[in-house]
Each structure stands twice: as structure tokens, then as C-alpha cells.
Design a protein around this motif. Structure first.
Motif, PDB file in Angstrom:
ATOM      1  N   UNK A   1       0.832  -1.202   0.000  1.00 26.06           N
ATOM      2  CA  UNK A   1       0.000   0.000   0.000  1.00 26.06           C
ATOM      3  C   UNK A   1       0.868   1.254   0.000  1.00 26.06           C
ATOM      4  N   UNK A   2       0.392   2.285  -0.645  1.00 20.11           N
ATOM      5  CA  UNK A   2       1.054   3.590  -0.598  1.00 20.11           C
ATOM      6  C   UNK A   2       0.728   4.229   0.756  1.00 20.11           C
ATOM      7  N   UNK A   3       1.680   4.933   1.349  1.00 20.30           N
ATOM      8  CA  UNK A   3       1.451   5.540   2.664  1.00 20.30           C
ATOM      9  C   UNK A   3       1.504   7.061   2.576  1.00 20.30           C
ATOM     10  N   UNK A   4       0.480   7.710   3.130  1.00 21.21           N
ATOM     11  CA  UNK A   4       0.478   9.176   3.250  1.00 21.21           C
ATOM     12  C   UNK A   4       0.620   9.492   4.730  1.00 21.21           C
ATOM     13  N   UNK A   5       1.719  10.164   5.095  1.00 18.28           N
ATOM     14  CA  UNK A   5       2.010  10.401   6.510  1.00 18.28           C
ATOM     15  C   UNK A   5       1.716  11.842   6.930  1.00 18.28           C
ATOM     16  N   UNK A   6       1.157  11.997   8.125  1.00 16.01           N
ATOM     17  CA  UNK A   6       0.916  13.323   8.701  1.00 16.01           C
ATOM     18  C   UNK A   6       1.463  13.357  10.129  1.00 16.01           C
ATOM     19  N   UNK A   7       2.197  14.408  10.480  1.00 13.42           N
ATOM     20  CA  UNK A   7       2.596  14.585  11.886  1.00 13.42           C
ATOM     21  C   UNK A   7       1.342  14.763  12.732  1.00 13.42           C
ATOM     22  N   UNK A   8       0.429  15.585  12.218  1.00 16.71           N
ATOM     23  CA  UNK A   8      -0.811  15.851  12.944  1.00 16.71           C
ATOM     24  C   UNK A   8      -1.941  16.048  11.939  1.00 16.71           C
ATOM     25  N   UNK A   9      -3.084  15.447  12.229  1.00 17.58           N
ATOM     26  CA  UNK A   9      -4.248  15.560  11.335  1.00 17.58           C
ATOM     27  C   UNK A   9      -5.493  15.478  12.218  1.00 17.58           C
ATOM     28  N   UNK A  10      -6.629  15.967  11.738  1.00 15.66           N
ATOM     29  CA  UNK A  10      -7.842  15.837  12.551  1.00 15.66           C
ATOM     30  C   UNK A  10      -8.206  14.361  12.737  1.00 15.66           C
ATOM     31  N   UNK A  11      -8.394  13.656  11.609  1.00 19.71           N
ATOM     32  CA  UNK A  11      -8.750  12.235  11.677  1.00 19.71           C
ATOM     33  C   UNK A  11      -8.290  11.554  10.388  1.00 19.71           C
ATOM     34  N   UNK A  12      -7.564  10.457  10.539  1.00 19.44           N
ATOM     35  CA  UNK A  12      -7.110   9.735   9.335  1.00 19.44           C
ATOM     36  C   UNK A  12      -8.310   9.125   8.605  1.00 19.44           C
ATOM     37  N   UNK A  13      -9.386   8.794   9.337  1.00 19.53           N
ATOM     38  CA  UNK A  13     -10.585   8.288   8.662  1.00 19.53           C
ATOM     39  C   UNK A  13     -11.220   9.372   7.805  1.00 19.53           C
ATOM     40  N   UNK A  14     -11.256  10.598   8.335  1.00 21.36           N
ATOM     41  CA  UNK A  14     -11.824  11.717   7.576  1.00 21.36           C
ATOM     42  C   UNK A  14     -11.005  11.912   6.293  1.00 21.36           C
ATOM     43  N   UNK A  15      -9.686  11.852   6.419  1.00 25.34           N
ATOM     44  CA  UNK A  15      -8.811  12.002   5.254  1.00 25.34           C
ATOM     45  C   UNK A  15      -8.980  10.816   4.280  1.00 25.34           C
ATOM     46  N   UNK A  16      -9.158   9.621   4.814  1.00 29.44           N
ATOM     47  CA  UNK A  16      -9.379   8.442   3.974  1.00 29.44           C
ATOM     48  C   UNK A  16     -10.641   8.595   3.126  1.00 29.44           C
ATOM     49  N   UNK A  17     -11.681   9.130   3.736  1.00 24.67           N
ATOM     50  CA  UNK A  17     -12.933   9.352   2.998  1.00 24.67           C
ATOM     51  C   UNK A  17     -12.732  10.384   1.893  1.00 24.67           C
ATOM     52  N   UNK A  38     -11.895   9.767  15.844  1.00 24.41           N
ATOM     53  CA  UNK A  38     -13.276   9.292  16.014  1.00 24.41           C
ATOM     54  C   UNK A  38     -13.300   7.817  16.401  1.00 24.41           C
ATOM     55  N   UNK A  39     -14.203   7.476  17.301  1.00 22.73           N
ATOM     56  CA  UNK A  39     -14.366   6.093  17.717  1.00 22.73           C
ATOM     57  C   UNK A  39     -15.720   5.545  17.293  1.00 22.73           C
ATOM     58  N   UNK A  42     -20.116   7.012  17.647  1.00 19.34           N
ATOM     59  CA  UNK A  42     -19.995   8.468  17.760  1.00 19.34           C
ATOM     60  C   UNK A  42     -19.124   8.925  18.936  1.00 19.34           C
ATOM     61  N   UNK A  43     -18.313   8.025  19.484  1.00 14.77           N
ATOM     62  CA  UNK A  43     -17.455   8.436  20.588  1.00 14.77           C
ATOM     63  C   UNK A  43     -16.220   9.137  20.052  1.00 14.77           C
ATOM     64  N   UNK A  44     -15.551   9.886  20.944  1.00 15.39           N
ATOM     65  CA  UNK A  44     -14.257  10.457  20.562  1.00 15.39           C
ATOM     66  C   UNK A  44     -13.197   9.400  20.793  1.00 15.39           C
ATOM     67  N   UNK A  45     -12.072   9.539  20.074  1.00 13.51           N
ATOM     68  CA  UNK A  45     -10.967   8.593  20.257  1.00 13.51           C
ATOM     69  C   UNK A  45      -9.720   9.414  20.528  1.00 13.51           C
ATOM     70  N   UNK A  46      -9.218   9.328  21.726  1.00 15.26           N
ATOM     71  CA  UNK A  46      -8.086  10.189  22.052  1.00 15.26           C
ATOM     72  C   UNK A  46      -6.822   9.632  21.421  1.00 15.26           C
TER      73      UNK A  46
END
Ligand code: BTN
Length: 231
Positions: A1-17, A38-39, A42-46
Motif C-alpha cells: 500500500x502507498x502511505x500518506x504520513x501526517x505529523x498531525x491531522x484531525x482524523x485519518x478516517x476523515x482524510x481516507x474518505x 473518532x471512535x 460516535x465516541x471520541x478517540x483520544x
């Protein structure tokens, strides 16, 4: 798989979408820290710096009803990656990875598609790797740092992705691999479902991911819910 790396992002799931919307596939979004993780339910995921926060964007050819199978493959791959650090993980149905009864990893799958065909699927995997347990909300959470000291996150991610790609390519193996890593089967469980609580012995999983529970009133087939191991 190709990897896109972020030091900091809101949510990798949001970016995946977002990448799904751009027509991409077979790409992994990986971050050191998430500011809006996101968990499930609808929970938060720290997601403090030092963890393994990643989302895998796939376009598997299968009906949407089979998506839980991919999530279970992710749980197996995660358990294998966690085991590679020397600790003993078990999978709690459907897809939490526990060590000593405490949660070290969770998975959140999001998807889009017609009934008979998935368009895209984003499997989000969070592993509490090199993080202090004080930075995690639940008292039933743990981290690899707490369990065995800091790990090489690159190696853990590589083990996870290799295992995941093997399982996705050979779907018939997923359930048996899940059973072999499961801590739920054979246990007395309490599952909170949208239709109420089910208590009994978890006896098996059935494609594409239902848990079979033997209760006082007979066998129940549970497809969604929060499961607790009772003993
Ligand atoms: C759970 O509630 O157990 C699922 C947690 C899933 C967290 C991961 S971290 C990477 C990905 N991005 C998110 O925003 N959530 C998932």
C-alpha cells in the motif's frame, strides 16, 4: 500500500474518505497525532502523539453486508502486530484488541456503496503505542508503552499491513484466523445490542461477523453491539 504520513491531522478516517472521493484506493493514511480522532458509536478517540493512528482505503469487490469481514481481518492483523512486540493480545468481539483485559486498540470502519457492491471502505485502526496511559480516557485502556516499553512503530505498522493484505487476498482464512486470536469465544459475555442486553456463552462467529451466544432462552445471533467479557 502507498502511505500518506501526517505529523498531525484531525482524523485519518476523515482524510481516507476524502481520498475515496478523489477516486483513490489501496492507500494508508498514517498520523503521529490526531486532533479529532473518532471512535465507534460516535465516541471520541483520544489520539496523542506517539500512537499508531491509521486508515486503510480499500475497494474490495463484495456486497456491503460483507464489510464486517474486512473489519475482522483488520482486528486479526492488529492482534498480530501487537503480538510481534512480545505481549499476548486477544480479540474481543467484534474487533477490539485487548491485553490483560484492557483495550490497546480499536477499529472503526466506514464505507459507501450499493447493497450488492462496496464502492469504498475506510478501515481506521488506532493502537495505543508509545503513549502514557494517563493521556487515555478509559480506565480500561492500556498502551504498548505501559505493557512492554516503547516499540518501533514502523515495524508494527509493517507487520500489520502485511498481515492485512494477506487476509484481504484470502478471505476464506479470515474467520478461522479471528477465532484463533479471539478471547471472546468460550467466554460468558454480556452484549448490549440495540434490542437489549444478551447474556450467555459466546460459542462461535459466523460469516460475515455475527457472534453466536447461547443464552438461557436459546441461541442468539448478534450482529451489532458492545460486548463485555464476564469471566
Ligand atoms: C473504537 O471506538 O474502538 C474505534 C477507534 C478507532 C480509532 C481509529 S484511529 C485511526 C482512525 N481515525 C479515526 O478518527 N479513528 C480511527
Amino acid at each position: 500500500y502507498e502511505v500518506e504520513y501526517h505529523d498531525s491531522i484531525d482524523s485519518t478516517n476523515r482524510r481516507g474518505r476524502e481520498l475515496a472521493g478523489d477516486g483513490r484506493e489501496d492507500i494508508v493514511v498514517l498520523a503521529d497525532e490526531q486532533t479529532g480522532g473518532r471512535g465507534r458509536l460516535k465516541r471520541e478517540w483520544s489520539s496523542p502523539s506517539g500512537g499508531i493512528w491509521l486508515s486503510l482505503l480499500l475497494r474490495p469487490t463484495m456486497p456491503t453486508t460483507h464489510a464486517p469481514l474486512v473489519t475482522m481481518a483488520a482486528a486479526v492483523a492488529t492482534a498480530e502486530a501487537v503480538a510481534s512486540t512480545g505481549v499476548e493480545p486477544e480479540i474481543k468481539w467484534p474487533n477490539d484488541v485487548l491485553v490483560d483485559g484492557k483495550k490497546v486498540s480499536g477499529i472503526l470502519t466506514e464505507m459507501e456503496g450499493e447493497a450488492d457492491r462496496i464502492s469504498w471502505l475506510v478501515v481506521g485502526i488506532g493502537i495505543n503505542a508509545n503513549v502514557d496511559i494517563e493521556s487515555l480516557p478509559e480506565d480500561r485502556a492500556t498502551s504498548l508503552r505501559e505493557l512492554c516499553g516503547d516499540v518501533d512503530r514502523r515495524e508494527v505498522v509493517q507487520t500489520l499491513l502485511e498481515s492485512m493484505s494477506e487476509l484481504v487476498a484470502d478471505r476464506d482464512r479470515i474467520l478461522s484466523a479471528w477465532r484463533a486470536r479471539s478471547g471472546t469465544l468460550g467466554r460468558r459475555v454480556s452484549v448490549e445490542t440495540p434490542n437489549g442486553e444478551i447474556v450467555g456463552e459466546a460459542v462461535d462467529v459466523e460469516s460475515p461477523g455475527a457472534l453466536l451466544v447461547d443464552t438461557a432462552d436459546g441461541r442468539e445471533r448478534v450482529t451489532v453491539g458492545d460486548c463485555e467479557h464476564l469471566r
